[in-house]
Scaffold this motif. Structure first.
Motif, PDB file in Angstrom:
ATOM      1  N   VAL A 294       8.095  29.872 -27.121  1.00 39.55           N
ATOM      2  CA  VAL A 294       6.883  30.691 -27.867  1.00 39.55           C
ATOM      3  C   VAL A 294       6.482  30.562 -29.482  1.00 39.55           C
ATOM      4  O   VAL A 294       5.066  30.850 -29.721  1.00 39.55           O
ATOM      5  N   ALA A 295       7.486  30.342 -29.492  1.00 39.30           N
ATOM      6  CA  ALA A 295       7.260  29.595 -31.346  1.00 39.30           C
ATOM      7  C   ALA A 295       6.157  28.743 -31.541  1.00 39.30           C
ATOM      8  O   ALA A 295       5.395  28.614 -32.116  1.00 39.30           O
ATOM      9  N   ALA A 296       6.106  27.700 -30.440  1.00 34.58           N
ATOM     10  CA  ALA A 296       5.174  26.807 -30.663  1.00 34.58           C
ATOM     11  C   ALA A 296       3.977  27.035 -30.450  1.00 34.58           C
ATOM     12  O   ALA A 296       2.743  26.779 -31.195  1.00 34.58           O
ATOM     13  N   ILE A 297       3.991  28.156 -29.958  1.00 37.12           N
ATOM     14  CA  ILE A 297       1.986  28.658 -29.281  1.00 37.12           C
ATOM     15  C   ILE A 297       1.847  29.346 -30.534  1.00 37.12           C
ATOM     16  O   ILE A 297       0.612  29.562 -30.258  1.00 37.12           O
ATOM     17  N   ALA A 298       2.840  30.136 -30.866  1.00 37.48           N
ATOM     18  CA  ALA A 298       2.329  30.694 -32.324  1.00 37.48           C
ATOM     19  C   ALA A 298       1.928  30.426 -32.995  1.00 37.48           C
ATOM     20  O   ALA A 298       1.048  30.418 -33.959  1.00 37.48           O
ATOM     21  N   ALA A 299       2.754  28.867 -33.151  1.00 36.25           N
ATOM     22  CA  ALA A 299       1.981  28.611 -34.370  1.00 36.25           C
ATOM     23  C   ALA A 299       1.097  27.822 -34.014  1.00 36.25           C
ATOM     24  O   ALA A 299       0.162  27.373 -34.982  1.00 36.25           O
ATOM     25  N   ARG A 300       0.075  27.163 -32.874  1.00 38.23           N
ATOM     26  CA  ARG A 300      -0.879  26.711 -32.342  1.00 38.23           C
ATOM     27  C   ARG A 300      -1.829  27.536 -33.088  1.00 38.23           C
ATOM     28  O   ARG A 300      -2.814  27.671 -33.967  1.00 38.23           O
ATOM     29  N   VAL A 301      -1.859  29.011 -32.493  1.00 35.05           N
ATOM     30  CA  VAL A 301      -2.464  30.138 -32.598  1.00 35.05           C
ATOM     31  C   VAL A 301      -2.840  30.254 -34.074  1.00 35.05           C
ATOM     32  O   VAL A 301      -3.727  31.440 -34.929  1.00 35.05           O
ATOM     33  N   GLY A 302      -1.568  30.300 -35.611  1.00 34.77           N
ATOM     34  CA  GLY A 302      -1.790  30.442 -36.146  1.00 34.77           C
ATOM     35  C   GLY A 302      -0.933  32.486 -36.356  1.00 34.77           C
ATOM     36  O   GLY A 302      -1.264  32.668 -37.323  1.00 34.77           O
ATOM     37  N   VAL A 303       0.093  32.625 -35.426  1.00 41.80           N
ATOM     38  CA  VAL A 303       0.621  34.179 -35.608  1.00 41.80           C
ATOM     39  C   VAL A 303       1.940  33.778 -35.745  1.00 41.80           C
ATOM     40  O   VAL A 303       2.443  32.908 -35.267  1.00 41.80           O
ATOM     41  N   THR A 304       2.558  35.299 -35.699  1.00 40.19           N
ATOM     42  CA  THR A 304       4.185  35.131 -35.360  1.00 40.19           C
ATOM     43  C   THR A 304       4.641  35.332 -33.942  1.00 40.19           C
ATOM     44  O   THR A 304       3.714  35.111 -33.260  1.00 40.19           O
ATOM     45  N   LYS A 305       5.850  34.865 -33.879  1.00 33.79           N
ATOM     46  CA  LYS A 305       6.374  34.626 -32.243  1.00 33.79           C
ATOM     47  C   LYS A 305       6.135  36.391 -32.209  1.00 33.79           C
ATOM     48  O   LYS A 305       6.379  36.851 -31.347  1.00 33.79           O
ATOM     49  N   PRO A 306       6.714  37.272 -33.235  1.00 31.94           N
ATOM     50  CA  PRO A 306       7.353  38.706 -32.682  1.00 31.94           C
ATOM     51  C   PRO A 306       5.905  39.058 -31.843  1.00 31.94           C
ATOM     52  O   PRO A 306       5.790  40.239 -31.779  1.00 31.94           O
ATOM     53  N   LEU A 307       4.799  38.773 -32.976  1.00 36.64           N
ATOM     54  CA  LEU A 307       3.379  38.990 -32.412  1.00 36.64           C
ATOM     55  C   LEU A 307       3.527  38.859 -31.067  1.00 36.64           C
ATOM     56  O   LEU A 307       2.366  39.334 -30.157  1.00 36.64           O
ATOM     57  N   LEU A 308       3.133  37.399 -30.499  1.00 36.09           N
ATOM     58  CA  LEU A 308       3.171  37.416 -29.390  1.00 36.09           C
ATOM     59  C   LEU A 308       4.003  38.057 -28.301  1.00 36.09           C
ATOM     60  O   LEU A 308       3.173  38.231 -26.924  1.00 36.09           O
ATOM     61  N   HIS A 309       5.203  38.488 -28.784  1.00 40.26           N
ATOM     62  CA  HIS A 309       5.882  39.300 -27.850  1.00 40.26           C
ATOM     63  C   HIS A 309       5.225  39.811 -27.674  1.00 40.26           C
ATOM     64  O   HIS A 309       5.617  41.316 -26.703  1.00 40.26           O
ATOM     65  N   GLN A 310       4.768  40.746 -28.971  1.00 38.88           N
ATOM     66  CA  GLN A 310       4.299  42.562 -28.888  1.00 38.88           C
ATOM     67  C   GLN A 310       2.915  42.395 -28.151  1.00 38.88           C
ATOM     68  O   GLN A 310       2.768  43.601 -27.121  1.00 38.88           O
ATOM     69  N   TYR A 311       2.643  41.466 -27.656  1.00 41.30           N
ATOM     70  CA  TYR A 311       1.410  41.255 -27.176  1.00 41.30           C
ATOM     71  C   TYR A 311       1.264  40.971 -25.330  1.00 41.30           C
ATOM     72  O   TYR A 311       1.204  41.636 -24.814  1.00 41.30           O
ATOM     73  N   PHE A 312       2.713  40.211 -25.182  1.00 38.86           N
ATOM     74  CA  PHE A 312       2.243  39.543 -23.895  1.00 38.86           C
ATOM     75  C   PHE A 312       3.804  39.793 -23.302  1.00 38.86           C
ATOM     76  O   PHE A 312       3.995  39.518 -22.083  1.00 38.86           O
ATOM     77  N   GLY A 313       4.982  40.321 -23.853  1.00 41.68           N
ATOM     78  CA  GLY A 313       6.598  40.656 -23.773  1.00 41.68           C
ATOM     79  C   GLY A 313       7.015  39.131 -23.433  1.00 41.68           C
ATOM     80  O   GLY A 313       6.713  37.639 -24.600  1.00 41.68           O
ATOM     81  N   SER A 314       7.432  38.953 -22.524  1.00 36.04           N
ATOM     82  CA  SER A 314       8.587  37.889 -23.009  1.00 36.04           C
ATOM     83  C   SER A 314       7.700  36.535 -22.154  1.00 36.04           C
ATOM     84  O   SER A 314       6.487  36.664 -22.072  1.00 36.04           O
ATOM     85  N   LYS A 315       8.645  35.260 -22.259  1.00 37.77           N
ATOM     86  CA  LYS A 315       7.845  33.674 -21.996  1.00 37.77           C
ATOM     87  C   LYS A 315       7.328  33.729 -20.901  1.00 37.77           C
ATOM     88  O   LYS A 315       6.256  33.258 -20.214  1.00 37.77           O
ATOM     89  N   GLN A 316       8.381  34.522 -20.032  1.00 39.07           N
ATOM     90  CA  GLN A 316       7.818  34.617 -18.543  1.00 39.07           C
ATOM     91  C   GLN A 316       6.450  35.042 -18.077  1.00 39.07           C
ATOM     92  O   GLN A 316       5.647  34.957 -17.396  1.00 39.07           O
ATOM     93  N   ASP A 317       6.368  36.445 -18.808  1.00 41.87           N
ATOM     94  CA  ASP A 317       5.208  37.745 -18.845  1.00 41.87           C
ATOM     95  C   ASP A 317       4.487  36.717 -19.423  1.00 41.87           C
ATOM     96  O   ASP A 317       2.822  37.159 -19.180  1.00 41.87           O
ATOM     97  N   LEU A 318       4.047  36.250 -20.831  1.00 44.45           N
ATOM     98  CA  LEU A 318       2.742  35.267 -20.853  1.00 44.45           C
ATOM     99  C   LEU A 318       2.721  33.747 -20.264  1.00 44.45           C
ATOM    100  O   LEU A 318       1.268  33.952 -20.031  1.00 44.45           O
ATOM    101  N   TYR A 319       3.617  33.462 -19.635  1.00 46.44           N
ATOM    102  CA  TYR A 319       3.572  32.045 -18.519  1.00 46.44           C
ATOM    103  C   TYR A 319       2.472  32.795 -17.234  1.00 46.44           C
ATOM    104  O   TYR A 319       1.445  32.502 -16.648  1.00 46.44           O
ATOM    105  N   LEU A 320       2.967  34.029 -16.795  1.00 44.33           N
ATOM    106  CA  LEU A 320       2.105  34.729 -15.924  1.00 44.33           C
ATOM    107  C   LEU A 320       0.829  35.081 -16.392  1.00 44.33           C
ATOM    108  O   LEU A 320      -0.250  35.687 -14.786  1.00 44.33           O
ATOM    109  N   ALA A 321       0.667  35.861 -17.562  1.00 41.63           N
ATOM    110  CA  ALA A 321      -0.661  35.777 -17.987  1.00 41.63           C
ATOM    111  C   ALA A 321      -1.133  35.019 -17.998  1.00 41.63           C
ATOM    112  O   ALA A 321      -3.294  34.672 -17.955  1.00 41.63           O
ATOM    113  N   CYS A 322      -1.224  33.513 -17.849  1.00 39.37           N
ATOM    114  CA  CYS A 322      -1.657  32.439 -18.099  1.00 39.37           C
ATOM    115  C   CYS A 322      -2.216  32.215 -16.475  1.00 39.37           C
ATOM    116  O   CYS A 322      -3.371  31.394 -15.843  1.00 39.37           O
TER     117      CYS A 322
END
Length: 212
Positions: free
Chosen positions: A40-68
């Motif tokens: 999740v940290a690598a994805i956040a870095a690519r977008v230019g946001v924080t890791k906590p923000l990604l968790h806030q938007y999508f939840g866990s890494k698995q949740d983010l994967y499922l959203a994709c």
């Protein structure tokens, strides 16, 4: 009074646009490196946001994967289903219609194929089960197509059908991998290339039959 979810994003970017950026980056990371190696940290870095923000938007890494995964799976299953339903005079053979549909569906993000066909998904996880659901749906459609081809060739051996379905999946994966390495090739160019390759293969088989 309950607080409504904020539509604001980060650094002036609306949340809906930021989420779209995250999903695009995550699809690229999952497709290129696989679920296990993606962070999740690598994805956040690519977008230019924080890791906590990604968790806030999508939840866990698995949740983010499922959203994709879910829109990818829906898009590919729908594309194959529509291609197989095409009939009429002048229509291309089913395998070429399916390949053309896949290339068109994958064109914007070619790594999508490897988000679905990811061998590093944790066994027994929700991510693995959902990916298997979509893969099975595509395999079921492929089985219909291969059964029709074998019937036309005068054989109904179920093992032949199973082997051909397995080979078809491998062929699609190999072609998409080649395509990713040749980004200048459009979906139309790939479909035409496949038509030429199929023609060459067909001629080679006929020549082998004649020689025996």
């Amino acid at each position: 009074m309950a607080t409504l979810p904020s539509k604001a994003g980060t650094k002036g970017v609306p949340r809906v646009d930021r989420e779209r950026q995250v999903l695009a980056a995550a699809t690229e990371e999952f497709g290129r490196y696989g679920y296990e190696a993606t962070t999740v940290a690598a994805i956040a870095a690519r977008v230019g946001v924080t890791k906590p923000l990604l968790h806030q938007y999508f939840g866990s890494k698995q949740d983010l994967y499922l959203a994709c995964l879910n829109p990818i799976g829906d898009r590919l299953v729908d594309a194959v289903h529509a291609a197989m339903a095409e009939h009429g005079t002048g229509a291309a053979p089913t395998p070429l219609r399916v390949l053309n549909a896949l290339f068109t569906a994958l064109n914007e993000e070619r790594q999508m194929w490897f988000v679905l066909y990811d061998p590093s998904l944790p066994p027994g996880s929700g991510a693995a089960h959902r990916a298997a659901y979509y893969r099975d749906a595509i395999d079921d459609l492929a089985a219909i197509g291969t059964a029709d081809l074998l019937h036309t060739a005068g054989t109904s051996d179920p093992l032949d059908a199973d082997a051909l379905t397995y080979a078809w999946r491998g062929l699609c994966t190999a072609l998409v991998r080649w395509w990713i390495n040749h980004p200048d090739q459009s979906p139309e160019a790939m479909a035409q290339r496949c038509a030429r390759l199929f023609e060459v293969a067909s001629r080679a088989v006929l020549a082998a039959d004649d020689s025996t």
